[in-house]
Structures are given as structure tokens and as C-alpha cells.
Design a protein around this motif. Structure first.
Motif, PDB file in Angstrom:
ATOM      1  N   GLY A  61      24.686 -15.384   6.854  1.00 15.15           N
ATOM      2  CA  GLY A  61      23.944 -15.742   5.656  1.00 15.15           C
ATOM      3  C   GLY A  61      24.131 -17.211   5.314  1.00 15.15           C
ATOM      4  O   GLY A  61      24.791 -17.959   6.042  1.00 15.15           O
ATOM      5  N   PRO A  62      23.576 -17.636   4.190  1.00 12.63           N
ATOM      6  CA  PRO A  62      23.684 -19.046   3.793  1.00 12.63           C
ATOM      7  C   PRO A  62      25.040 -19.378   3.191  1.00 12.63           C
ATOM      8  O   PRO A  62      25.701 -18.516   2.609  1.00 12.63           O
ATOM      9  CB  PRO A  62      22.574 -19.196   2.738  1.00 12.63           C
ATOM     10  CG  PRO A  62      22.468 -17.831   2.130  1.00 12.63           C
ATOM     11  CD  PRO A  62      22.722 -16.866   3.253  1.00 12.63           C
ATOM     12  N   ARG A  63      25.444 -20.628   3.338  1.00  9.13           N
ATOM     13  CA  ARG A  63      26.624 -21.100   2.621  1.00  9.13           C
ATOM     14  C   ARG A  63      26.287 -21.186   1.135  1.00  9.13           C
ATOM     15  O   ARG A  63      25.133 -21.325   0.751  1.00  9.13           O
ATOM     16  CB  ARG A  63      27.054 -22.470   3.125  1.00  9.13           C
ATOM     17  CG  ARG A  63      27.535 -22.483   4.566  1.00  9.13           C
ATOM     18  CD  ARG A  63      27.968 -23.883   4.975  1.00  9.13           C
ATOM     19  NE  ARG A  63      28.336 -23.953   6.376  1.00  9.13           N
ATOM     20  CZ  ARG A  63      27.495 -24.131   7.378  1.00  9.13           C
ATOM     21  NH1 ARG A  63      26.203 -24.256   7.116  1.00  9.13           N
ATOM     22  NH2 ARG A  63      27.911 -24.178   8.622  1.00  9.13           N
ATOM     23  N   GLY A  64      27.322 -21.117   0.313  1.00  3.08           N
ATOM     24  CA  GLY A  64      27.097 -21.247  -1.123  1.00  3.08           C
ATOM     25  C   GLY A  64      26.642 -19.980  -1.794  1.00  3.08           C
ATOM     26  O   GLY A  64      26.114 -20.023  -2.907  1.00  3.08           O
ATOM     27  N   ALA A  65      26.839 -18.827  -1.150  1.00  2.72           N
ATOM     28  CA  ALA A  65      26.468 -17.539  -1.739  1.00  2.72           C
ATOM     29  C   ALA A  65      27.561 -16.524  -1.434  1.00  2.72           C
ATOM     30  O   ALA A  65      27.970 -16.369  -0.282  1.00  2.72           O
ATOM     31  CB  ALA A  65      25.126 -17.047  -1.197  1.00  2.72           C
ATOM     32  N   GLY A  66      28.026 -15.855  -2.470  1.00  6.45           N
ATOM     33  CA  GLY A  66      29.080 -14.867  -2.286  1.00  6.45           C
ATOM     34  C   GLY A  66      28.930 -13.727  -3.274  1.00  6.45           C
ATOM     35  O   GLY A  66      28.016 -13.702  -4.112  1.00  6.45           O
ATOM     36  N   LEU A  67      29.843 -12.772  -3.165  1.00  7.02           N
ATOM     37  CA  LEU A  67      29.827 -11.585  -4.006  1.00  7.02           C
ATOM     38  C   LEU A  67      31.185 -11.367  -4.649  1.00  7.02           C
ATOM     39  O   LEU A  67      32.219 -11.705  -4.072  1.00  7.02           O
ATOM     40  CB  LEU A  67      29.504 -10.338  -3.174  1.00  7.02           C
ATOM     41  CG  LEU A  67      28.173 -10.266  -2.445  1.00  7.02           C
ATOM     42  CD1 LEU A  67      28.146  -9.017  -1.569  1.00  7.02           C
ATOM     43  CD2 LEU A  67      27.022 -10.263  -3.422  1.00  7.02           C
TER      44      LEU A  67
END
Length: 389
Positions: free
Chosen positions: A205-211
Motif C-alpha cells: 500500500g501507500p506510505r503515510g497510511a496506517g491503522l
């Protein structure tokens, strides 16, 4: 170039790239805006949250927060829970093998008056559930133990730890799952996990995205101040394109996890055999799963005692192989691996660790190439070892 550094960051999947580009082009309105374009962006955001909840039985969409990645999720979970639970008790249990985003947050809490117990790991890189239980006190409010170690790949007994904590009834359990989603089975309900962190760029997935999973009913103290986004815990305009693309990456990773594990464990066994056949190298972490070990399928860690790890990394790069030393967040430090030291390994071994982490693009041909280049690199470095000795 052969990329064997998936634990640091994995190549984005084409389908994910297309999704992110499409959302960026068509849905650029602020999801907090009241006009139709803003509400369309809001709908995409909430649909992504539903997708995530559907991947983890027993969770609801409202339990999931979107963050900028694993580091922020870990900080929000630990600091937020600690500051919310301070009146219950100010003792926290973690391990000495955690990622810096957990380890350093715990160190920061110590400066705020918290007492932190840092548990060691055994030589295979595993924290003991017995040690966790023995470290519990009447003041313990939170336990934070990672699922898969980012350097060695060793799977921690989070299920057993969670069950024992559940019996206590008043201790929260946080798990850093950044390296586990898409690699090993994740069951938040079965493991009695209250807080769970993940990062999209570890699964294509893209960097700068998390849960960040926050169990229903659990209140965290805000780490940030601002708008009311993400249950008032993560203020700021949501990155809708990255969030939607991240949800797709997580879905693809979870749905293919079992097939991926079978294929990667076979590759891992081949790599373990290759390294074991090179006398100068020594394996670190859990042994082969077939021999009773508990390890993720995509990570192998080894040392060349007496040799600087950056020398090996640069030599491998000359042969079109990209690998790493320790956590990417700690790789610029010249100190021995804190993780390998906490496992009780000698300093020369902890100072020369190399991590190989592979992904979906790798097969038997790539592993054979890697094995051949490892033998070649060690052969070239052997005279240097004798000279330095």
C-alpha cells in the motif's frame, strides 16, 4: 535489481496505485465539508473503514482509526492508553525487542513518571508469556508486545499473552501488528487484543497510511489537538486517496495470506539451508518452522561475526541485491542491534546482523540468485576478515 527489503517497505501494487490515482483525480474535496463533493469523499472514507472491519471478525467499522502509519499508531495507542489509565496504575510492560516507535514511547512515559518493565527474549527471539504474567503487578495498566519481530521475524505468543491478561480483567493489551498482516494469521478477538497497529506500505500500500484498532468502549487520551476527525484522536484532514488505497492493499494482503505463507515458507526454508551451508554466517532468530520454530514466512536474519553489516549490505548491492541491517528506523545507528542483544547474543553477532525480507515477486529463481551472491560476497570478504582479525 533484486529487492529483499520488504520489511522496510514493500513495492506498491499496481491495482493500489491505480486506485489512489483515481481517487486523487476525482475526489479531492475535504471529507469534512458539507457540500456534495465533501460528502462523497466522506462516503469513500467510511466505506474503506467498513472494508477494514470486514477483514477482522469481531470488529466494527467504528473501532478502526486511520493514521499516517505504524509509528503514529503505536504512539497513539501506548501514550493515549497510558495517559487515560494513569489513575488505575502507572506500570507498563513491554519487551526489549520492540520497534523504536514502541520502545521510545515507553522510554518517554518513564520520564512522565511511569514504571516500565522491559522483558528480554530468548535466543530464538521470543518473549515468554510466563515472563509477562510474572511481571504483572497491581499497578499494571498496559502490556505492549509486538506480533512479528521486524528484525528476526519471530512470532510472539500474543494469543497466550492475551488470554492470560483477559483473566486479570483490568490490563489492556496493545499489539504492534505492522509486520504480521498478510504474513501470518491475525485474530484480534481470539487473542483478546484491545489495541492493534498496522501500516499500509508493508503490504503493497501507500506510505503515510496506517491503522489503529481501538476496542469498542475503550477511551484513549488524545495525543494531538485540533479538529474532531477520527474520534477526536487524530485531528487533521483525512488523506482519502491514501486511505482508500490502503484499505485495498490490506484486503488483498489478508485475502491472500494463507497462499502467500505456504509459498514463502518454502522459500524461507531454502534460504535457511543456504545460509547454514556458509561457515562464516550464523542464523539469528527462530529456527525453521518445520523444526518447531515460530517465525514469519518472509524474514531471515543472519550475522557475519566480526564484519560490519554495512559492508555486507553494500557488497550485496553491487551484485544487484538490496537488503538491510536492522529496522529501517534504526539503520543509521552504528550501535549493535538492540533486538539481537536483548536475545542474549554476543556483541559481535549483534553488531553484524543482516535482514533478508522477501515478497510476492520472489520465487525459486530469485532465491537461488540470492544464495549464489551470498556465497560470492562472503568469499570476497573472507580476506578482509582475516586482515581485520
Amino acid at each position: 535489481m533484486h529487492y529483499f527489503d520488504h520489511c522496510a517497505s514493500s513495492p506498491p501494487q499496481e491495482e493500489v496505485i491505480r486506485t489512489m490515482a483515481e481517487i486523487m483525480a476525482k475526489h479531492y474535496a475535504n471529507p469534512s465539508s458539507l457540500h456534495r463533493s465533501g460528502q462523497e469523499a466522506r462516503n469513500l472514507l467510511e466505506r474503506a473503514r467498513l472494508v477494514i472491519a470486514g477483514l477482522f471478525p469481531g470488529t466494527a467499522a467504528a473501532d478502526w482509526l486511520f493514521t499516517s502509519g505504524g509509528t503514529e499508531s503505536n504512539n497513539m495507542a501506548i501514550a493515549g492508553a497510558a495517559r487515560s489509565l494513569g489513575r488505575r496504575g502507572k506500570h507498563l510492560i513491554t519487551s526489549a525487542i520492540e520497534h523504536p516507535s514502541v520502545y521510545d514511547t515507553c522510554k518517554s512515559l518513564e520520564r512522565e513518571g511511569w514504571t516500565v518493565t522491559y522483558l528480554p527474549a530468548n535466543e530464538a527471539g521470543s518473549v515468554s508469556a510466563d515472563d509477562v504474567e510474572e511481571a504483572l503487578t497491581a499497578q499494571t495498566a498496559l502490556v505492549s508486545i509486538m506480533h512479528v519481530n521486524n528484525e528476526t521475524g519471530t512470532i510472539q505468543p500474543v494469543g497466550e499473552i492475551g488470554r492470560r491478561l483477559k483473566e486479570r480483567g483490568n490490563v489492556l493489551f496493545h499489539v504492534d501488528g505492522v509486520q504480521s498482516i498478510g504474513k501470518v494469521k491475525v485474530d484480534l478477538e481470539e487473542c483478546r487484543i484491545d489495541l492493534f497497529s498496522a501500516s499500509a506500505h508493508k503490504v503493497g500500500g501507500p506510505r503515510g497510511a496506517g491503522l489503529l484498532y481501538v476496542r469498542s468502549g475503550l477511551q484513549l487520551a488524545p495525543v494531538y489537538r485540533g479538529g474532531g476527525q477520527e474520534r477526536n484522536l487524530r485531528p487533521g484532514t483525512e488523506n482519502v486517496p491514501a486511505i482508500v488505497a490502503a484499505a485495498k492493499a490490506f484486503r488483498l494482503a489478508v485475502e491472500s495470506q494463507a497462499e502467500r505463507a505456504d509459498r514463502m515458507y518454502a522459500l524461507r526454508e531454502r534460504l535457511l539451508a543456504c545460509i547454514s551451508a556458509i561457515p562464516e554466517l550464523v542464523l539469528n532468530g527462530s529456527p525453521d518452522v518445520a523444526a518447531g520454530g515460530q517465525a514469519a514466512p518472509n524474514i531471515v536474519n543472519f550475522s557475519y561475526p566480526g564484519m560490519k553489516p554495512e559492508v555486507i549490505v553494500h557488497m550485496l548491492e553491487k551484485h544487484q541485491i538490496l537488503a538491510s541491517t536492522k529496522s529501517a528506523c534504526s539503520s543509521k545507528s552504528d550501535e549493535p542491534s538492540r533486538v539481537l542483544l536483548a536475545m542474549g547474543l554476543p556483541r559481535d553477532r549483534a553488531a553484524s546482523g543482516i535482514r533478508i525480507s522477501f515478497g510476492d515477486e520472489h520465487g525459486e529463481a530469485e532465491l537461488e540468485w540470492l544464495c549464489g551472491m551470498l556465497r560470492k560476497v562472503v568469499h570476497k570478504l573472507k580476506p578482509l576478515e582475516r586482515k581485520e582479525g
